[in-house]
Structure formats: structure tokens, C-alpha cells
Design an enzyme around this catalytic site. Structure first.
Site, PDB file in Angstrom:
ATOM      1  N   ARG A 110      47.354  32.993  32.491  1.00  0.00           N
ATOM      2  CA  ARG A 110      48.803  33.168  31.563  1.00  0.00           C
ATOM      3  C   ARG A 110      49.650  32.117  31.896  1.00  0.00           C
ATOM      4  NH1 ARG A 110      49.312  39.345  30.569  1.00  0.00           N
ATOM      5  NH2 ARG A 110      50.347  38.887  28.700  1.00  0.00           N
ATOM      6  N   PRO A 111      49.381  30.705  31.751  1.00  0.00           N
ATOM      7  CA  PRO A 111      50.539  29.845  32.003  1.00  0.00           C
ATOM      8  C   PRO A 111      51.608  29.995  30.802  1.00  0.00           C
ATOM      9  CG  PRO A 111      48.718  28.717  30.766  1.00  0.00           C
ATOM     10  CD  PRO A 111      48.230  30.016  30.958  1.00  0.00           C
ATOM     11  N   VAL A 112      52.876  29.127  31.137  1.00  0.00           N
ATOM     12  CA  VAL A 112      54.071  29.304  30.198  1.00  0.00           C
ATOM     13  C   VAL A 112      54.349  27.805  29.488  1.00  0.00           C
ATOM     14  CG1 VAL A 112      55.056  31.299  30.915  1.00  0.00           C
ATOM     15  CG2 VAL A 112      55.437  29.202  32.177  1.00  0.00           C
ATOM     16  N   ILE A 118      40.803  35.628  23.280  1.00  0.00           N
ATOM     17  CA  ILE A 118      42.500  35.263  23.831  1.00  0.00           C
ATOM     18  C   ILE A 118      42.623  35.153  25.141  1.00  0.00           C
ATOM     19  CG2 ILE A 118      44.893  36.140  23.447  1.00  0.00           C
ATOM     20  CD1 ILE A 118      43.491  35.915  20.656  1.00  0.00           C
ATOM     21  N   ARG A 150      55.451  40.020  33.142  1.00  0.00           N
ATOM     22  CA  ARG A 150      55.901  38.735  32.718  1.00  0.00           C
ATOM     23  C   ARG A 150      56.737  38.545  31.509  1.00  0.00           C
ATOM     24  NH1 ARG A 150      52.153  34.681  31.794  1.00  0.00           N
ATOM     25  NH2 ARG A 150      52.590  34.029  29.735  1.00  0.00           N
ATOM     26  N   LYS A 159      56.097  48.922  22.776  1.00  0.00           N
ATOM     27  CA  LYS A 159      56.566  48.305  24.054  1.00  0.00           C
ATOM     28  C   LYS A 159      56.581  46.757  23.995  1.00  0.00           C
ATOM     29  CE  LYS A 159      53.584  47.050  27.095  1.00  0.00           C
ATOM     30  NZ  LYS A 159      53.520  45.634  27.706  1.00  0.00           N
ATOM     31  N   ASN A 160      55.723  46.165  23.423  1.00  0.00           N
ATOM     32  CA  ASN A 160      55.651  44.420  23.342  1.00  0.00           C
ATOM     33  C   ASN A 160      56.767  44.012  22.448  1.00  0.00           C
ATOM     34  OD1 ASN A 160      53.599  44.480  25.093  1.00  0.00           O
ATOM     35  ND2 ASN A 160      52.218  43.659  23.439  1.00  0.00           N
ATOM     36  N   ASP A 215      44.908  43.591  22.768  1.00  0.00           N
ATOM     37  CA  ASP A 215      45.119  44.599  23.418  1.00  0.00           C
ATOM     38  C   ASP A 215      44.631  46.122  22.970  1.00  0.00           C
ATOM     39  OD1 ASP A 215      47.053  43.297  24.703  1.00  0.00           O
ATOM     40  OD2 ASP A 215      48.796  43.891  23.396  1.00  0.00           O
ATOM     41  N   CYS A 230      47.890  36.840  36.219  1.00  0.00           N
ATOM     42  CA  CYS A 230      47.834  38.139  36.162  1.00  0.00           C
ATOM     43  C   CYS A 230      46.504  38.626  36.111  1.00  0.00           C
ATOM     44  CB  CYS A 230      48.725  38.860  35.302  1.00  0.00           C
ATOM     45  SG  CYS A 230      48.024  38.811  33.589  1.00  0.00           S
ATOM     46  N   ARG A 233      52.993  51.792  32.868  1.00  0.00           N
ATOM     47  CA  ARG A 233      53.959  50.696  32.301  1.00  0.00           C
ATOM     48  C   ARG A 233      53.854  50.531  30.655  1.00  0.00           C
ATOM     49  NH1 ARG A 233      51.266  45.559  33.525  1.00  0.00           N
ATOM     50  NH2 ARG A 233      52.904  44.820  32.015  1.00  0.00           N
TER      51      ARG A 233
HETATM   52  C1  UD1 Z   1      51.657  39.003  24.412  1.00  0.00           C
HETATM   53  C2  UD1 Z   1      51.447  40.423  24.539  1.00  0.00           C
HETATM   54  C3  UD1 Z   1      50.171  40.924  25.128  1.00  0.00           C
HETATM   55  C4  UD1 Z   1      49.092  40.523  24.165  1.00  0.00           C
HETATM   56  C5  UD1 Z   1      49.212  38.876  23.982  1.00  0.00           C
HETATM   57  C6  UD1 Z   1      48.202  38.638  22.798  1.00  0.00           C
HETATM   58  C7  UD1 Z   1      53.827  41.096  25.246  1.00  0.00           C
HETATM   59  C8  UD1 Z   1      54.856  41.444  26.417  1.00  0.00           C
HETATM   60  N1  UD1 Z   1      52.532  40.947  25.398  1.00  0.00           N
HETATM   61  O1  UD1 Z   1      51.271  38.372  25.637  1.00  0.00           O
HETATM   62  O2  UD1 Z   1      50.134  42.511  25.247  1.00  0.00           O
HETATM   63  O3  UD1 Z   1      47.861  40.686  24.819  1.00  0.00           O
HETATM   64  O4  UD1 Z   1      50.432  38.640  23.511  1.00  0.00           O
HETATM   65  O5  UD1 Z   1      48.194  39.353  21.811  1.00  0.00           O
HETATM   66  O6  UD1 Z   1      54.126  40.751  24.229  1.00  0.00           O
HETATM   67  N2  UD1 Z   1      48.835  30.788  26.642  1.00  0.00           N
HETATM   68  C9  UD1 Z   1      49.347  29.217  27.290  1.00  0.00           C
HETATM   69  N3  UD1 Z   1      50.302  28.919  27.599  1.00  0.00           N
HETATM   70  C10 UD1 Z   1      51.585  29.255  27.253  1.00  0.00           C
HETATM   71  C11 UD1 Z   1      51.281  30.863  26.747  1.00  0.00           C
HETATM   72  C12 UD1 Z   1      49.961  31.198  26.422  1.00  0.00           C
HETATM   73  O7  UD1 Z   1      48.129  28.768  27.695  1.00  0.00           O
HETATM   74  O8  UD1 Z   1      52.293  28.831  27.215  1.00  0.00           O
HETATM   75  C13 UD1 Z   1      47.699  31.166  26.407  1.00  0.00           C
HETATM   76  C14 UD1 Z   1      47.503  32.328  27.370  1.00  0.00           C
HETATM   77  O9  UD1 Z   1      47.085  32.399  28.499  1.00  0.00           O
HETATM   78  C15 UD1 Z   1      46.357  33.356  26.448  1.00  0.00           C
HETATM   79  C16 UD1 Z   1      46.921  32.772  25.008  1.00  0.00           C
HETATM   80  O10 UD1 Z   1      47.552  31.545  25.100  1.00  0.00           O
HETATM   81  O11 UD1 Z   1      45.097  32.953  26.734  1.00  0.00           O
HETATM   82  C17 UD1 Z   1      47.530  33.838  24.154  1.00  0.00           C
HETATM   83  O12 UD1 Z   1      48.506  34.268  25.034  1.00  0.00           O
HETATM   84  P1  UD1 Z   1      50.204  34.866  24.334  1.00  0.00           P
HETATM   85  O13 UD1 Z   1      49.534  34.938  23.074  1.00  0.00           O
HETATM   86  O14 UD1 Z   1      51.047  33.912  24.839  1.00  0.00           O
HETATM   87  O15 UD1 Z   1      50.214  36.087  25.073  1.00  0.00           O
HETATM   88  P2  UD1 Z   1      51.608  36.787  25.729  1.00  0.00           P
HETATM   89  O16 UD1 Z   1      52.690  36.675  24.868  1.00  0.00           O
HETATM   90  O17 UD1 Z   1      51.445  36.296  27.096  1.00  0.00           O
END
Ligand code: UD1
Length: 423
Positions: free
Chosen positions: A123-125, A330, A94, A22-23, A308, A118, A400
Site C-alpha cells: 500500500r504505497p502512497v 486490488i 492509513r 467509515k471510509n 472490502d 499493512c 475499527r
Molecule cells: C481504500 C479503502 C479500502 C479499500 C480500498 C479499495 C479507505 C480508508 N480505505 O483504500 O477500504 O479496500 O480503497 O477499494 O477508504 N496504490 C499504489 N500507490 C498509491 C495508492 C494506491 O500503488 O499511491 C495501490 C494499492 O497498493 C492497491 C491499489 O492501488 O494495490 C488500490 O489502492 P487504493 O484504491 O488507493 O486503496 P486505499 O485508498 O488505500
């Protein structure tokens, strides 16, 4: 809304075929935006999330051909008619945010709703946006939307990620394929899905090296071409079924399971007393009679233990002999399943990012509520071991991310029925 009713106490024996990841699939679909030629994705998992991404791509003008039940999805982004990803579509999932980078890279502008938080954390970007800004994009946030523009295209840049974020690594890598000059991502995430995405991008003509390591270099090209590509097998789905068998007992071959990407989990399972053998066509999981031993888990970015798989391992540890400590490094709020598992009679105490699981003799079935995708499936695992009947409500979370979950488990002897929710 649907619910699952599980009659526990049945061992699992047989074969389970592992679906496409999926991811990875969600990001590969977004990558179709990078070219005006047809993209064919094979081994696609038929899930609520992947169907949802298909809907968003259609909204952007992508021609999507993906009949129900078909594992091949055809996408053609020759005529992108909109570069706006609306709130209604992004808030539900997301990963849809990941259309921003490809649109920015190819068209030069995009307006994408901020995904918001969520259940498992804020989970910021910010890492994604900082990377695009470093590549020359102008970014403003207005009324909950990210408006990004790079009218003369993105430039290569050096991106130092503060944390090896999976999403930010993938997103930056995709956008950088069409940037001018070279982009270097330092402290990149090393998850196998990143290698999968890089492999597809390279087959489309992208120049990428270092994927799977902490430093990825992407030399921008003018144009990417179409591709036919098979999505990698889902290591999280495979790991989940491995733990279902470990919990319920039995002997199951996980067909197509990517053993090399599951090393940390398989080591933990072996320490717990489970037999995990790598075979030519997958991984065989066996457990006969003996009680599981308690094992500690320290969740870390790949190649460490995957976040996960944390909820499912916790479900397993509830019936192990001894006490195990599970540390989640994480996400800040990823123990929502602990109080639900305690409803089965488990003894889990959470303090901050550490959960202490005191193994109990047995679990007893209970009505429980799914809270997020991976947490939901930990409740199914508990239900398989528990005495009597378990009712898992709000299973849209499960749909999902798990293709034909009850069919796959029932074919191995589980007793799971889908019905209408009591809510
Ligand atoms: C992806 C996976 C999710 C998995 C995660 C970690 C998908 C669709 N989802 O989520 O299933 O659990 O990787 O292996 O592929 N962070 C920030 N700022 C950012 C981005 C991330 O602070 O801009 C933080 C997040 O809040 C979190 C950490 O970094 O605490 C890791 O997040 P990230 O690796 O980005 O996870 P996703 O890509 O959202």
C-alpha cells in the site's frame, strides 16, 4: 484484548440499521481542515478509526466536539496549531495520511509520517505524492516523514492516475479545491464515497464536476466555507450483514442500506440463490433452507465487486454447493482469512491472486484469529454458520470498522458474546 464467542447455527430475523460509511467519514473529517469555519458531520459512525482521526485532528489544533454515543461530530479548524502528523498516529491507521493534502492546500506545508505497509499489502502512497508534485509542491522524504511545501499555494494540473486508486483520487480532489486554476484527474476511482466527499466539498463552495466518473475536474477557489453534512450509509457494512444473513439463513431488513451502490454484490447473492429485494427504506435479504450455489467472483474497482467484501463472500462460499473461484485484483495479499476459514473445516486453496473454494457440507466452530478489518468479519460470518462454538481473537480489528456489531446481530437472533482474549 477482547474476543468474541459465537454459538453458531441460529437464523437471523429482524432489522439492522446501517451506520454512516467509515471510509467516507474519515475523509470528510480530514476535509474539515480545508476551512476556518465550523464543520458539522451527522450520521457519524462511532468507531475506533473515526475516534482515532478525531484524535489526530485535535493534535493539529482542530477543535473537536464529539461526545461518546453521539452521531454528530463538530469540527472547527479555525486555528491550526501544528502541521505535523506524527508516526505514532499515522502508522495505526492509513487514512490519517489524508490530512496531508488539505493542510498543503490551505496552509501551504505539512509534515506527515509515511503510513507504511499493512497486513493486506504494501500500500504505497506514490500516486498521492506524484499528484501533489504535479501541482507544484516540493516533496522530500526524510526519516520516514513526507515533508511537503507549496508556499505560494498549489497549482491546478492534469493528473493521470496509473490505477484508479480511491485514496489518491480523494486526496487529490480535496487538495485541488483550494489550488489556483483547474485540476483534472484522469483514470479517477469511481467509488460512491468519492461522490459523497465531492458533495460535501461542493456544499462548502468547491467547484467539482465528474465525480463518480473516470474524469474529475476541480476548479480551485480562494476559500471554502463551513457546512453541516450527513455521511452516506456504509455499503460495506450493509453488504457484510447481507452476507451474514445469506450464510445463517433468515429474513432481515437492512435499514438504510444503499442498494444502488451495492449492485454487484446483490447480483452475486441472487446468483447464489439468496433473495435480495430493494425496498423503500433499505434492502431485504432472505434465505430459507435451500443450500447456496457456488458463484465466481472477480474483484475489481467500483462498480465491480468490492475488495472490502471479498473475505465475507469467501466465508459464504465455504458452505455453497460446488466450487467457486475468487480473484483479488486490488491488493496483493488479501487472502489472510483463507487459512483461518480452513480451521472451520472449509476447503480453500490459494494460488497467487486466485482462491479456489470447494464448498463443504458444514463448518465446525474453532478458535481463530482476526488479521485485518474485513477478514475479521468473515470469521464472524463463518462462526454464525458453524456448528458449536467459535472464538474470534484479536477483535480490535473489528472495532475499527463495525459499529455495535454484536448488538446488531444479537438483536436478530445471533448468539455472540464479548469477553477477554486468551492471549
Ligand atoms: C481504500 C479503502 C479500502 C479499500 C480500498 C479499495 C479507505 C480508508 N480505505 O483504500 O477500504 O479496500 O480503497 O477499494 O477508504 N496504490 C499504489 N500507490 C498509491 C495508492 C494506491 O500503488 O499511491 C495501490 C494499492 O497498493 C492497491 C491499489 O492501488 O494495490 C488500490 O489502492 P487504493 O484504491 O488507493 O486503496 P486505499 O485508498 O488505500
Amino acid at each position: 484484548m477482547d474476543k468474541l464467542t459465537i454459538r453458531g447455527g441460529h437464523r437471523l430475523n429482524g432489522n439492522i440499521r446501517i451506520s454512516g460509511a467509515k471510509n467516507s467519514a474519515l475523509k470528510l473529517m480530514a476535509a474539515a481542515l480545508l476551512t476556518d469555519e465550523p464543520v458539522e458531520l451527522r450520521n457519524m459512525p462511532n468507531l475506533a478509526d473515526s475516534r482515532f482521526m478525531a484524535r489526530l485532528l485535535s493534535t493539529l489544533g482542530v477543535d473537536v466536539y464529539w461526545p461518546q454515543g453521539d452521531s454528530t461530530c463538530r469540527l472547527n479548524a479555525a486555528n491550526i496549531s501544528s502541521t505535523i502528523a506524527p508516526y505514532d498516529l499515522v502508522r495505526k491507521m492509513r487514512a490519517t495520511f489524508n490530512v496531508l493534502g488539505p493542510l498543503l492546500g490551505r496552509i501551504g506545508h505539512a509534515t506527515v509520517s509515511l503510513p507504511g505497509g499493512c497486513a493486506i499489502g504494501a500500500r504505497p502512497v506514490n500516486f498521492h505524492l506524484d499528484a501533489f508534485e504535479a501541482m507544484g509542491a516540493d516533496i522530500v522524504i526524510e526519516q520516514g516523514y513526507v515533508k511537503a511545501a507549496a508556499i505560494r499555494g498549489l497549482n491546478g494540473a492534469i493528473i493521470d492516475l496509473p490505477f484508479p486508486s480511491v485514496g489518491a483520487t480523494e486526496h487529490t480532489m480535496m487538495a485541488a479545491t483550494l489550488a489556483k486554476s483547474t485540476t483534472t484527474i484522469n483514470n479517477a476511482a469511481r467509488e460512491p464515497e468519492i461522490i459523497d466527499i465531492a458533495n460535501m466539498l461542493k456544499a462548502m463552495g468547491a467547484k467539482i464536476e465528474g465525480e463518480g466518473t473516470s474524469t474529475i475536474r476541480i476548479e480551485g477557489v480562494d476559500k471554502l466555507k463551513g457546512v453541516s453534512y450527513a455521511v452516506m450509509p456504509d455499503r460495506i457494512e450493509a453488504g457484510t450483514y447481507a452476507m451474514a444473513v445469506a450464510a445463517a439463513g433468515g429474513d432481515v431488513l437492512l435499514e438504510g442500506a444503499p442498494a444502488a451502490e451495492m449492485t454487484s454484490l446483490l447480483e452475486h447473492l441472487r446468483k447464489a440463490g439468496v433473495t435480495a429485494s430493494v425496498e423503500d427504506n433499505g434492502v431485504r435479504i432472505q434465505r430459507n433452507g435451500e443450500r447456496l450455489k457456488a458463484v465466481d467472483v472477480d474483484v475489481q474497482p467500483h462498480p465491480g465487486f468490492a475488495t472490502d467484501l471479498q473475505a465475507q463472500f469467501m466465508a459464504l462460499m465455504t458452505v455453497a454447493d460446488g466450487t467457486s473461484t475468487i480473484t483479488e485484483n486490488i491488493f496483493e495479499n488479501r487472502f489472510l482469512h483463507a487459512p483461518e476459514l480452513n480451521r472451520f473445516g472449509a476447503d480453500i486453496r490459494v494460488q497467487g491472486k486466485v482462491a479456489t473454494v470447494h464448498g463443504v457440507d458444514h463448518l465446525v466452530g474453532a478458535p481463530v484469529m482476526a488479521t485485518d478489518l474485513r477478514a475479521s468479519v468473515s470469521l464472524v460470518i463463518a462462526g454464525l454458520v458453524a456448528e458449536g462454538e467459535t472464538e474470534v481473537n484479536r477483535i480490535y480489528h473489528l472495532d475499527r470498522g463495525f459499529e455495535n456489531l454484536e448488538e446488531k446481530l444479537n438483536a436478530c437472533g445471533a448468539r455472540i458474546e464479548r469477553g477477554a482474549d486468551t492471549e
